[in-house]
Design a protein around this motif. Sequence first.
Motif, PDB file in Angstrom:
ATOM      1  N   ALA A  86      38.120  32.480  32.959  1.00  8.91           N
ATOM      2  CA  ALA A  86      39.370  33.157  33.311  1.00  8.91           C
ATOM      3  C   ALA A  86      39.181  34.064  34.522  1.00  8.91           C
ATOM      4  O   ALA A  86      40.040  34.136  35.403  1.00  8.91           O
ATOM      5  N   GLU A  87      38.047  34.738  34.583  1.00 10.97           N
ATOM      6  CA  GLU A  87      37.759  35.644  35.698  1.00 10.97           C
ATOM      7  C   GLU A  87      37.678  34.899  37.025  1.00 10.97           C
ATOM      8  O   GLU A  87      38.045  35.429  38.063  1.00 10.97           O
ATOM      9  N   ASN A  88      37.195  33.661  36.991  1.00 12.68           N
ATOM     10  CA  ASN A  88      37.006  32.887  38.217  1.00 12.68           C
ATOM     11  C   ASN A  88      38.111  31.881  38.490  1.00 12.68           C
ATOM     12  O   ASN A  88      38.011  31.112  39.440  1.00 12.68           O
ATOM     13  N   ASN A  89      39.164  31.891  37.693  1.00  9.04           N
ATOM     14  CA  ASN A  89      40.272  30.955  37.865  1.00  9.04           C
ATOM     15  C   ASN A  89      41.158  31.420  39.027  1.00  9.04           C
ATOM     16  O   ASN A  89      41.685  32.528  39.005  1.00  9.04           O
ATOM     17  N   PRO A  90      41.339  30.566  40.055  1.00  7.61           N
ATOM     18  CA  PRO A  90      42.155  30.967  41.218  1.00  7.61           C
ATOM     19  C   PRO A  90      43.601  31.305  40.859  1.00  7.61           C
ATOM     20  O   PRO A  90      44.193  32.203  41.453  1.00  7.61           O
ATOM     21  N   ILE A  92      44.745  32.643  38.049  1.00 13.67           N
ATOM     22  CA  ILE A  92      44.772  33.972  37.427  1.00 13.67           C
ATOM     23  C   ILE A  92      44.528  35.050  38.480  1.00 13.67           C
ATOM     24  O   ILE A  92      45.170  36.099  38.468  1.00 13.67           O
ATOM     25  N   LYS A  93      43.614  34.789  39.419  1.00  9.60           N
ATOM     26  CA  LYS A  93      43.374  35.752  40.499  1.00  9.60           C
ATOM     27  C   LYS A  93      44.635  35.963  41.325  1.00  9.60           C
ATOM     28  O   LYS A  93      44.962  37.092  41.708  1.00  9.60           O
ATOM     29  N   LYS A  99      50.718  40.829  40.878  1.00 10.33           N
ATOM     30  CA  LYS A  99      51.056  41.916  39.970  1.00 10.33           C
ATOM     31  C   LYS A  99      50.636  43.267  40.557  1.00 10.33           C
ATOM     32  O   LYS A  99      51.399  44.228  40.522  1.00 10.33           O
ATOM     33  N   ASN A 100      49.434  43.322  41.134  1.00 13.95           N
ATOM     34  CA  ASN A 100      48.959  44.562  41.752  1.00 13.95           C
ATOM     35  C   ASN A 100      49.788  44.943  42.982  1.00 13.95           C
ATOM     36  O   ASN A 100      50.073  46.114  43.210  1.00 13.95           O
ATOM     37  N   ALA A 101      50.214  43.957  43.758  1.00 15.15           N
ATOM     38  CA  ALA A 101      51.027  44.226  44.943  1.00 15.15           C
ATOM     39  C   ALA A 101      52.358  44.829  44.566  1.00 15.15           C
ATOM     40  O   ALA A 101      52.847  45.755  45.213  1.00 15.15           O
TER      41      ALA A 101
END
Length: 106
Positions: A86-90, A92-93, A99-101
């Motif tokens: 999940a951490e390395n899934n493009p 999800i990234k 979301k952060n933007a």
Amino acid sequence: NPKGFSKSKLSGSFETVYELLPLLVQGFILSKTEGALFKCLDEGQDPSDSRWNIFLKDGNTFKRIASQASRPDDEELELALYNNQAENNPLIKGIKSLKNAFSKDE
């Protein structure tokens, strides 16, 4: 045991003990990932001070994806592998970036 060797002679001759368990993870779409479960214990070191490390093959090297005090069982290994995936899934990234933007603008 080979003739002439006793457990105490053999085990007393090691300064460092390693335990390595190779892993082969079958993915969803015919993908396979290689990894290893590894623990190292140096002479005089308390076993509780040494951690179990979970590694996945990343090209020609291995990348540590998790570490814990107790030996991971099947469920803990699976969770570590899913978290890494999940951490390395493009996708999800990308979602996290969007979301952060939007959360910074508010």
